[in-house]
Scaffold this motif. Structure first.
Motif, PDB file in Angstrom:
ATOM      1  N   TYR A  43      -3.011  -5.339   3.634  1.00 19.50           N
ATOM      2  CA  TYR A  43      -3.744  -4.991   2.387  1.00 19.50           C
ATOM      3  C   TYR A  43      -2.849  -4.342   1.258  1.00 19.50           C
ATOM      4  CZ  TYR A  43      -8.404  -5.556   4.533  1.00 19.50           C
ATOM      5  OH  TYR A  43      -9.562  -6.249   4.864  1.00 19.50           O
ATOM      6  N   TYR A  44      -1.922  -3.477   1.728  1.00 23.94           N
ATOM      7  CA  TYR A  44      -1.089  -2.751   0.811  1.00 23.94           C
ATOM      8  C   TYR A  44       0.277  -2.378   1.316  1.00 23.94           C
ATOM      9  CZ  TYR A  44       0.612   0.347  -2.649  1.00 23.94           C
ATOM     10  OH  TYR A  44       1.605   0.940  -3.592  1.00 23.94           O
ATOM     11  N   PRO A  46       3.800  -0.663   0.032  1.00 18.18           N
ATOM     12  CA  PRO A  46       4.390   0.027  -1.120  1.00 18.18           C
ATOM     13  C   PRO A  46       6.010  -0.425  -0.997  1.00 18.18           C
ATOM     14  CG  PRO A  46       3.978   1.526   0.631  1.00 18.18           C
ATOM     15  CD  PRO A  46       3.169   0.256   0.852  1.00 18.18           C
ATOM     16  N   PRO A  53       1.480   2.744   3.835  1.00 16.22           N
ATOM     17  CA  PRO A  53       1.058   1.142   3.875  1.00 16.22           C
ATOM     18  C   PRO A  53      -0.310   0.983   4.485  1.00 16.22           C
ATOM     19  CG  PRO A  53       2.575   1.948   5.647  1.00 16.22           C
ATOM     20  CD  PRO A  53       2.425   3.006   4.934  1.00 16.22           C
ATOM     21  N   ARG A  54      -1.147  -0.088   4.321  1.00 18.44           N
ATOM     22  CA  ARG A  54      -2.560  -0.026   4.681  1.00 18.44           C
ATOM     23  C   ARG A  54      -2.484  -1.469   5.503  1.00 18.44           C
ATOM     24  NH1 ARG A  54      -3.952   1.678  -0.194  1.00 18.44           N
ATOM     25  NH2 ARG A  54      -5.124  -0.199  -1.104  1.00 18.44           N
ATOM     26  N   ASP A  67     -10.859  -2.875   3.481  1.00 17.54           N
ATOM     27  CA  ASP A  67      -9.864  -2.050   3.002  1.00 17.54           C
ATOM     28  C   ASP A  67     -10.241  -0.705   2.728  1.00 17.54           C
ATOM     29  OD1 ASP A  67      -7.141  -1.130   2.098  1.00 17.54           O
ATOM     30  OD2 ASP A  67      -7.514  -1.656   0.049  1.00 17.54           O
ATOM     31  N   ASN A  71      -8.903   3.247   2.412  1.00 16.92           N
ATOM     32  CA  ASN A  71      -8.403   3.426   1.118  1.00 16.92           C
ATOM     33  C   ASN A  71      -8.510   4.939   0.734  1.00 16.92           C
ATOM     34  OD1 ASN A  71      -7.721   3.781  -1.739  1.00 16.92           O
ATOM     35  ND2 ASN A  71      -8.227   1.547  -1.888  1.00 16.92           N
TER      36      ASN A  71
END
Length: 729
Positions: A43-44, A46, A53-54, A67, A71
């Motif tokens: 999802y994420y 960086p 991180p996700r 997410d 989050n």
């Protein structure tokens, strides 16, 4: 071949051999890259270590976990209303106002205090009244509990009273507590009422005693193994020691208490105080000395943060994804080309958080994400797990199947999901999958010839599980211990050795388990150890310690002579990967005999939070200690004539290389610690993996208490020790 060339070839070959086998003295630095290959997508992710991180995690049945579930900027504000559970009313709606008034009056009296007899009676009277309300209008019980939070202004702060109210909402603790009040016996001096009030420290604790008639019935009249069974075990043991080969030992990974925190926010308050949230490193975490305003959404201003949470983690917080990914890479690296023969996980996948922020989705996401990642690291190595107290929602609870109104199966969503997940990862077959569904997440499997692993749901002896207070005179309301006993009888017939997996220890300082179920577990272990039970594995405390089980001589574990000559088996508590509770993250590798499945040694690995909390390169994993090298010298007890194990020591002081680190060894070690107190200080430092934040046991009272804990494997035994020196988080 010229001699010089031959020497060069040999040297080159040796160099290659060393380069392909990791040395214990060589630090492992997995690097700064997050292992995104363990997940299907992100999802994420960086580009800089300024956020976590996700991973995007697919549901087992299709679709994706949202997410928003993790989050860090969208923390859940309440438990999902759809997860509320209440019992059906039994009769009428009369006298409701009077009942509510009486419950609140009892609560006020308990808060005001008084002598123990008075408070015990008030507590039991209040519970009896609350039960009448649960029978009359169950939907009102959670409202009364939340009303108690607010009218009494618990903890002296409005924000905390609100938090208390959210916890006792019907969608969280309120529903299960109402069920317990409806199904238990809380009239007068009934045992259920007394046990609840004892847990709240208002009444004396009930007896642990199990009668001779009960135990004879429990073991079907077979209170001891046959002589032929013992002869077979002694022959196997003697053969293993006579043919001992260190090179044949099997490496077995043991990890525990991962507690991944997908809500971890880099830069948030890591030195938080009990305010809107009790957990640090979240967007609304605050230190009251710098920020005292109520906050439910958004972030605390940077100027009001005393200790910003680092990218890799902190002593006060659960493990962010960066640390979890790094630890998994270190576990893979340590295994080398050979890998692990087996892997054990003793519970707690999910983060610590306010109880009302838990949900079914959060539990299943944690399981899917972490077990999937472990599969990617372990490859063909099977992982066998037990459920931690954080593996359900509401947290800490599991209901026995015997509850009425179909409520006994209200947690099937959890065990059914894990059954399908573990089967899909190839760790269980169809029989094991059915075991998990039937036995609350527990199972019995044989991954190797001669070895059986039995996983137990320790919530059924955990004092926080409210369902254990229904018909509490029955030490096995769930049938979990009946399942264990039956499996042990079958293993004994087949000549198998057994490893038992659980999360919450039955003993140590006695603060975490209930008397009767932990005593029944002790009686079972005494009956089947050591000829069948090789070892027991726990987690939960986040610390590295052990408890010795001795031979039971009556229906009271507290009566068992806790002497080295009577040591039966050992419970090993694995340290945590999460640094939360001021410990350094860690994992362990056992070296196990391939025939007896006894443990001959283990290596402990750790990463130092002080070093990596603000570093750029990330955690560095070091070899911390070898159990045999650290504890195998028993010279002080020998010198003081306190050595009483029936094992001849090498050179008069060292535990023999061909004898496993069994219960006799660990019992003898407690004798050595009494003779050589400095060794207990070493043990204390290793408990936290040399954390700079942890206390080191150096004074006489602490040392005496800890040796007592090591010799305690039930609640009653642990409570004979001086309190206040345990390691429970």
């Amino acid at each position: 071949m010229p001699r010089a060339l031959l020497v060069c070839v040999i040297a080159w070959a040796c160099m290659l051999t060393v380069s392909n086998a990791w040395s214990k003295g060589t630090p492992v630095t997995p690097g700064t890259s997050f292992p995104t290959n363990l997940f299907s997508s992100m999802y994420y992710m960086p580009s800089q270590p300024t956020a976590e991180p996700r991973p995007a995690v697919a549901r087992l049945g299709g679709g994706w976990f949202p997410d928003a579930l993790n989050n860090p900027m969208t923390l859940p504000s309440h438990a999902p209303a759809s997860e509320a559970v209440l019992p059906a009313p039994l009769h009428g709606t009369q006298q409701v106002k009077t009942l509510i008034h009486d419950v609140l009056n009892s609560a006020h009296q308990l808060v005001r205090g008084g002598n123990s007899s008075f408070l015990c009676n008030v507590c039991r009277t209040g519970l009896s009244t609350l039960q009448t309300l649960a029978h009359t209008s169950p939907e009102l019980v959670p409202d009364v509990l939340t009303g108690v939070c607010r009218t009494l202004n618990l903890f002296g702060a409005t924000a905390l009273s609100d938090q208390c109210a959210l916890t006792f909402d019907r969608a969280m603790y309120g529903g299960p507590i109402t069920q317990v009040m409806s199904y238990g016996n809380f009239s007068g001096e009934a045992p259920d009422a007394t046990l609840v009030c004892a847990a709240a420290t208002f009444c004396e604790r009930p007896s642990e005693n199990l009668s001779e008639a009960f135990l004879n019935d429990w073991f079907h009249g077979s209170r001891a193994p046959s002589q032929s069974t013992l002869d077979r075990w002694h022959a196997k043991q003697a053969h293993a020691q006579a043919h001992f080969s260190e090179s044949s030992l099997l490496p077995v990974l043991h990890i525990s208490d991962l507690h991944v925190d997908g809500r971890y926010m880099v830069g948030s308050e890591s030195n938080c105080t009990f305010g809107e949230t009790r957990y640090c490193c979240h967007s609304i975490s605050a230190n009251s000395a710098l920020y005292s305003k109520p906050i439910t959404h958004g972030t605390v201003p940077r100027a009001n943060i005393s200790a910003p949470a680092g990218y890799w983690g902190n002593y006060t917080c659960d493990a962010p994804w960066s640390l979890i990914g790094n630890a998994l890479e270190a576990i893979r690296h340590v295994s080398g080309e050979r890998g692990y023969e087996l892997a054990l996980f003793t519970g707690d996948l999910t983060l610590h958080d306010d109880l009302f922020r838990y949900s079914h989705d959060l539990i299943q996401y944690s399981a899917q994400a972490l077990f999937g990642a472990l599969k990617g690291i372990l490859g063909r190595t099977p992982l066998f797990s037990t459920l931690g107290n954080h593996e359900t929602s509401p947290e800490n609870f599991y209901a026995p199947h015997s509850l009425p109104d179909g409520r006994g199966h209200q947690f099937d969503w959890d065990s059914d999901y894990l059954a399908r997940l573990w089967r899909s990862l190839g760790w269980l077959d169809a029989h094991g999958e059915q075991d998990v569904r039937t036995h609350y997440g527990g199972f019995s499997v044989s991954p190797r010839s001669g070895l059986r692993i039995i996983s137990m749901n320790s919530d059924f002896w955990y004092f926080v599980n409210v369902f254990n207070y229904i018909h509490s005179t029955n030490p096995d309301m769930s049938g979990m211990l009946r399942f264990l006993t039956d499996e042990l009888f079958e293993a004994e017939k087949r000549g198998e050795r057994v490893w038992i997996l659980g999360h919450v220890a039955t003993g140590w300082d006695g603060s975490q388990s209930l008397e009767k179920p932990s005593n029944l577990f002790y009686q079972i272990v005494s009956r089947f150890a050591p000829h069948t039970i090789a070892a027991i594995f726990f987690g939960h405390t986040h610390q590295d310690h052990f408890s010795v089980f001795y031979r039971a001589e009556s229906g009271r574990s507290a009566d068992a002579p806790r002497h080295t000559s009577g040591a039966a088996t050992i419970a090993l508590n694995a340290p945590s990967v999460t640094p939360e509770s001021n410990v350094n993250p860690s994992f362990r590798v056992y070296y196990v005999d391939p025939h007896t499945y006894d443990i001959y040694d283990w290596d402990q690995y750790y990463a130092d939070v002080d070093t990596f909390a603000t570093s750029v390169h990330g955690p560095v994993w070091h070899h911390l200690y070898s159990a045999r090298d650290t504890y195998g010298d028993l010279h002080a007890s020998v010198h003081d004539h306190q050595y009483s194990a029936h094992v001849a020591l090498e050179h008069g002081t060292r535990w023999p290389q061909n004898v496993p680190l069994n219960a006799t060894f660990w019992a003898a070690l407690t004798d050595e610690m009494e003779a050589r107190p400095a060794l207990l200080s070493t043990f204390s430092r290793l408990q936290s993996r040399q954390s700079s934040r942890a206390n080191v046991c150096t004074d006489q009272d602490c040392r005496k208490a800890n040796v007592c804990y090591m010799r305690s494997a039930t609640a009653a035994q642990g409570r004979t020790c001086r309190a206040g020196f345990g390691s429970v988080v």
